[in-house]
Write a protein that holds these residues in place. Structure first.
Motif, PDB file in Angstrom:
ATOM      1  N   ARG A   1      -5.498   2.943   0.824  1.00 38.82           N
ATOM      2  CA  ARG A   1      -5.500   3.368   2.231  1.00 38.82           C
ATOM      3  C   ARG A   1      -4.400   4.391   2.449  1.00 38.82           C
ATOM      4  O   ARG A   1      -3.240   4.154   2.113  1.00 38.82           O
TER       5      ARG A   1
ATOM      6  N   GLN B   1      -3.191   5.040   8.150  1.00 37.47           N
ATOM      7  CA  GLN B   1      -4.219   3.998   8.178  1.00 37.47           C
ATOM      8  C   GLN B   1      -3.764   2.740   7.442  1.00 37.47           C
ATOM      9  O   GLN B   1      -4.293   1.656   7.683  1.00 37.47           O
ATOM     10  N   SER B   2      -2.784   2.864   6.564  1.00 39.97           N
ATOM     11  CA  SER B   2      -2.275   1.689   5.871  1.00 39.97           C
ATOM     12  C   SER B   2      -1.662   0.674   6.823  1.00 39.97           C
ATOM     13  O   SER B   2      -1.386  -0.461   6.434  1.00 39.97           O
TER      14      SER B   2
ATOM     15  N   GLN C   1      -3.359  -0.549   9.114  1.00 38.56           N
ATOM     16  CA  GLN C   1      -4.511  -1.397   9.451  1.00 38.56           C
ATOM     17  C   GLN C   1      -4.945  -2.109   8.170  1.00 38.56           C
ATOM     18  O   GLN C   1      -5.781  -1.608   7.417  1.00 38.56           O
TER      19      GLN C   1
ATOM     20  N   CYS D   1      -6.816  -4.445   7.176  1.00 38.48           N
ATOM     21  CA  CYS D   1      -8.186  -4.849   6.870  1.00 38.48           C
ATOM     22  C   CYS D   1      -9.182  -3.707   7.049  1.00 38.48           C
ATOM     23  O   CYS D   1     -10.397  -3.914   7.004  1.00 38.48           O
ATOM     24  N   SER D   2      -8.684  -2.505   7.230  1.00 40.81           N
ATOM     25  CA  SER D   2      -9.570  -1.365   7.472  1.00 40.81           C
ATOM     26  C   SER D   2     -10.248  -0.927   6.188  1.00 40.81           C
ATOM     27  O   SER D   2      -9.772  -1.175   5.080  1.00 40.81           O
TER      28      SER D   2
ATOM     29  N   LEU E   1       1.842  -8.196  12.087  1.00 45.23           N
ATOM     30  CA  LEU E   1       0.443  -8.369  12.479  1.00 45.23           C
ATOM     31  C   LEU E   1      -0.185  -9.658  11.953  1.00 45.23           C
ATOM     32  O   LEU E   1      -1.262 -10.036  12.413  1.00 45.23           O
TER      33      LEU E   1
ATOM     34  N   TYR F   1       3.878  -3.210  10.018  1.00 48.72           N
ATOM     35  CA  TYR F   1       2.851  -2.191  10.253  1.00 48.72           C
ATOM     36  C   TYR F   1       3.245  -1.342  11.450  1.00 48.72           C
ATOM     37  O   TYR F   1       3.326  -1.837  12.579  1.00 48.72           O
TER      38      TYR F   1
ATOM     39  N   ARG G   1       2.117   1.824  13.650  1.00 54.20           N
ATOM     40  CA  ARG G   1       0.862   2.532  13.916  1.00 54.20           C
ATOM     41  C   ARG G   1       0.900   3.998  13.526  1.00 54.20           C
ATOM     42  O   ARG G   1      -0.069   4.521  12.966  1.00 54.20           O
TER      43      ARG G   1
END
Length: 391
Positions: free
Chosen positions: A202, A206-207, A209, A211-212, A298, A336, A338
């Motif tokens: 990722r 985006q890392s 997130q 579970c993305s 998170l 995490y 954003r």
């Protein structure tokens, strides 16, 4: 690896007798696999194991799966219903109620779907986590199975790191799972229904997130990059995840990486039999809060591995689980941000008699995970993969 499914069924029957149940209905796919070793693709058609206190269990399956499911271990008879749905008399609930409809006290799993529980005719239906309790403590054969998966997870991480370069696409990293799969197939004893291969990279941010699912064409360049290898081989799961950098990280990224490392060290220091799982989670949270970072948490500190890639024990606030010898857990406190990305390592860990044994051992230091750019050759190979995938 040979597992003693008859012993597992016997252990469950002992628990059924202790709870004074007339029968226990198993509906979860992982639970059925754990008890019988039988793999299947459930789709919309439910499968069941009816366990009795003192007699062999019954397996109830769709008719089209009946012959194949005779491979299930320890089963008295494989019974079948016609299909889903079926005409009156041919539905799954007609068959199940013929077995349990007249009993007084039926135990069911907490995960039983409402569609199933609403059609059961037993007089008293009670929820018990009997199979989940059995799965908490791993037997020696289970530990060896997970140990093998963890070795492949380390191999997967090594493959991910080896193929990194500035601008590598997500699809190139996803494709690496095929290399692991080929190695397992060559080793024999391969069942596609109890094997899963996931290698994911990722990009930042985006890392952040965890579970993305990245788009095929996403490119990994600067910032905290997430590499994950999650595997399920011969029915057992393990994971190795690392945060890496292509080139030296910024000062703030290096500081956040250090805080993640410190939280991991706190969690590892607490792993031993008798430690409440909630206390491990609270300790990592307390550390992050002391550094003014609590808003970037998170998820929990960890969870169990076994037949499932996420199962008890839960290293989480509110968990009642207590660590015991031969539990297998993840350690993954993380941050995490954003607009920056995620800082997360995950390891698969065995609880031992006086501490722990890491089953995934890929290097985790910032120095080891600050990667050099190998662009020319890797980019050329990556171009072929991208074109083949249409990315």
């Amino acid at each position: 690896m040979v597992h003693n499914y008859v012993m597992r069924l016997n252990n469950l029957q002992r628990k059924i007798r202790e709870e004074e149940l007339d029968a226990y209905l198993v509906t979860a796919q992982d639970s059925i696999y754990y008890l019988t070793g039988a793999t299947y693709d459930t789709a919309e058609r439910p499968f069941f194991v009816v366990i009795y206190p003192d007699s062999p269990p019954d397996l109830v399956v769709p008719e089209l799966e009946r012959a194949r499911m005779k491979k299930a271990q320890g089963i008295r008879v494989v019974q079948s219903y016609f299909d889903y749905p079926a005409a009156p008399g041919g539905n799954w609930y007609d068959k199940i109620n013929a077995l349990v409809g007249g009993i007084s006290k039926l135990g069911v799993e907490p995960s039983i779907p409402a569609e199933i529980s609403s059609k059961l005719w037993a007089r008293d239906i009670v929820t018990y986590s009997l199979v989940s309790e059995l799965r908490l403590i791993k037997t020696d054969d289970e530990i060896e199975s997970i140990r093998q998966v963890a070795r492949y997870a380390d191999k997967g991480m090594a493959l991910l790191v080896k193929n990194m370069y500035n601008g590598v696409s997500a699809v190139e990293l996803l494709a690496l799972s095929r290399q692991l799969q080929k190695e397992i197939v060559k080793a024999g004893d391969y069942d596609p229904l109890d094997n899963e291969f996931i290698t994911v990279g990722r990009p930042a941010p985006q890392s952040a997130q965890p579970c993305s699912v990245p788009d095929y064409g996403d490119r990994l360049r600067r910032g905290p990059l997430s590499l994950v290898c999650t595997l399920r081989l011969a029915g057992y799961a393990a994971e190795c995840a690392r945060t890496v950098f292509l080139g030296p990280p910024s000062g703030s990224d290096a500081e956040l990486f250090h805080h993640m490392e410190t939280a991991r060290e706190i969690a590892f220091s607490m792993i031993k039999p008798g430690t409440p799982c909630a206390e491990i989670d609270q300790a990592t949270r307390d550390y992050f809060e002391s550094q003014g970072l609590s808003e970037y948490i998170l998820h929990r500190t960890g969870h169990g591995f076994g037949v499932g890639s996420h199962e008890a024990p839960w290293l989480s606030a509110g968990s009642k689980d207590v660590l015991e010898k031969n539990m297998v857990i993840s350690i993954e406190p993380a941050l995490y941000l954003r607009d920056t990305g995620g800082f997360r390592h995950s390891d698969t860990v065995l609880v031992t008699e006086d501490g722990y044994e890491p089953l995934t051992t890929y290097p985790a230091t910032l120095a080891a995970l600050t990667l050099k750019d190998r662009r020319p050759l890797k980019s050329l190979k990556g171009g072929f993969v991208r074109r083949a995938a249409g990315a």
